[in-house]
Design an enzyme around this catalytic site. Sequence first.
Site, mmCIF file in Angstrom:
data_model
loop_
_atom_site.group_PDB
_atom_site.id
_atom_site.type_symbol
_atom_site.label_atom_id
_atom_site.label_comp_id
_atom_site.label_asym_id
_atom_site.label_seq_id
_atom_site.Cartn_x
_atom_site.Cartn_y
_atom_site.Cartn_z
ATOM 1 N N TYR A 2 -16.112 -0.403 7.641
ATOM 2 C CA TYR A 2 -14.685 -0.166 7.917
ATOM 3 C C TYR A 2 -14.376 -0.433 9.393
ATOM 4 O O TYR A 2 -13.410 -1.144 9.721
ATOM 5 C CB TYR A 2 -14.376 1.279 7.537
ATOM 6 N N GLY A 45 -0.408 4.884 -1.140
ATOM 7 C CA GLY A 45 -1.499 5.550 -0.426
ATOM 8 C C GLY A 45 -1.027 6.735 0.412
ATOM 9 O O GLY A 45 0.147 7.098 0.385
ATOM 10 N N GLN A 46 -1.971 7.296 1.150
ATOM 11 C CA GLN A 46 -1.667 8.514 1.923
ATOM 12 C C GLN A 46 -0.543 8.273 2.939
ATOM 13 O O GLN A 46 0.378 9.073 3.045
ATOM 14 C CB GLN A 46 -2.941 8.999 2.652
ATOM 15 N N LYS A 73 -11.987 -3.240 11.074
ATOM 16 C CA LYS A 73 -10.829 -2.893 11.914
ATOM 17 C C LYS A 73 -10.911 -3.596 13.269
ATOM 18 O O LYS A 73 -9.904 -4.077 13.793
ATOM 19 C CB LYS A 73 -10.737 -1.369 12.103
ATOM 20 N N ASP A 103 2.352 -2.014 -4.299
ATOM 21 C CA ASP A 103 0.987 -1.485 -4.365
ATOM 22 C C ASP A 103 0.283 -2.135 -5.552
ATOM 23 O O ASP A 103 0.943 -2.644 -6.467
ATOM 24 C CB ASP A 103 0.999 0.045 -4.520
ATOM 25 N N ILE A 104 -1.040 -2.040 -5.563
ATOM 26 C CA ILE A 104 -1.807 -2.592 -6.675
ATOM 27 C C ILE A 104 -1.695 -1.670 -7.898
ATOM 28 O O ILE A 104 -1.954 -2.064 -9.016
ATOM 29 C CB ILE A 104 -3.276 -2.801 -6.241
ATOM 30 N N ARG A 105 -1.316 -0.395 -7.638
ATOM 31 C CA ARG A 105 -1.149 0.556 -8.746
ATOM 32 C C ARG A 105 0.278 1.106 -8.728
ATOM 33 O O ARG A 105 0.977 0.987 -7.711
ATOM 34 C CB ARG A 105 -2.167 1.694 -8.632
ATOM 35 N N GLY A 107 0.842 -1.203 0.000
ATOM 36 C CA GLY A 107 0.000 0.000 0.000
ATOM 37 C C GLY A 107 0.876 1.252 0.000
ATOM 38 O O GLY A 107 0.528 2.276 0.582
HETATM 39 C C1 AKB Z 1 -11.334 7.439 7.781
HETATM 40 O O1 AKB Z 1 -11.836 8.576 7.921
HETATM 41 O O2 AKB Z 1 -11.964 6.479 7.305
HETATM 42 C C2 AKB Z 1 -9.920 7.212 8.225
HETATM 43 C C3 AKB Z 1 -9.819 6.726 9.639
HETATM 44 C C4 AKB Z 1 -10.181 7.599 10.759
HETATM 45 O O3 AKB Z 1 -9.426 5.621 9.857
HETATM 46 N N1 AKB Z 1 -9.166 8.416 8.079
#
Ligand code: AKB
Length: 316
Positions: free
Chosen positions: A142, A11-12, A146, A34-36, A8
């Site tokens: 998400y 990414g950021q 996590k 990375d995938i890209r 990754g």
């Molecule tokens: C998001 O906003 O999804 C992320 C995070 C807080 O994990 N920046």
Amino acid sequence: MDKILVIGCAGQIGSELTLELRKMYGDSNVVAADIRQAGEDICQSGPFEIVNALETDKVAEVVKKYGITQIYHLAAILSGNAEKKPLPSWDINMKGLLGVLDIARELKLKRLFWPSSIAVFGPSTPTKNTPQQCVMDPNTVYGISKLAGERWIAYYNKRYGVDTRSVRYPGLISYKTEAGGGTTDYAVEIYYEAIKNHHYTCFLSEKTYLPMMFMPDAIKATIDIMQADADKLTVKESYNIGGMSFCPDDVFKSIKKQMPDFTIDYEPDFRQAIADSWPQSINDDQSKKDWNLSYVYDLDKMTEVMLKEVAKKFNK
Ligand code: AKB
């Protein structure tokens, strides 16, 4: 000699972490994947591989090819985007992690970093000064991925002795690579729009407080926890890291100090409900105690750097 793989890297976080690790460990000892295609600075300063994190065999091949000893597995779909495609996002966030956990176990890697997030918390979590251990009832795809990921890394640690390390990132603000699809991204976009248009329409409401951190502090925290003595690390899931706590109105006022004609309006969208389910501020005493977490940046210091660096990007 440590050989590191960053999955990754475009990414950021990856785009900055990879270069910082190369400074510390030597360019050829940090493999970026990375995938890209990643940026020129990453591809030209050291090894780069196109890798889909879901293809565990390909990841294992890269690990063997370079004799990798540590992995930073960063590839993930963030909160806002994950709500648009729940099941594919779950697959990317979970399958990728389970694949690298198993590689770490089978190939006996020295260490694995995987980022968790403040998204593990939910509506029943105490919102202010959120403790390390408390009720966690995430209600986003998400956040659920996590929290499940935290349980899996703790499981691999206890059951197989894999040295897994993790922090719960707050919103991350940076100028090098724009964030993509997160709820805290307003705090990046606002600086870009300030420079480009002197105006920003914010997708969260004025007084939405969230934990936030400037990227240099986040990179330092990431490397510090990976370098900490294993016997000092008492938390096997993921450590709270707090940084600052601010709302869109605070960022607006901070920018306005340096750009008096800057204006803002508010049009909250579906991400408002996500933000409302997350903590406003984080208690990170355990990280300070176990591995000396510290920060350099407050909001005004960060605003100064962000405005200067984003302006450079647009020749303003
Ligand atoms: C998001 O906003 O999804 C992320 C995070 C807080 O994990 N920046």
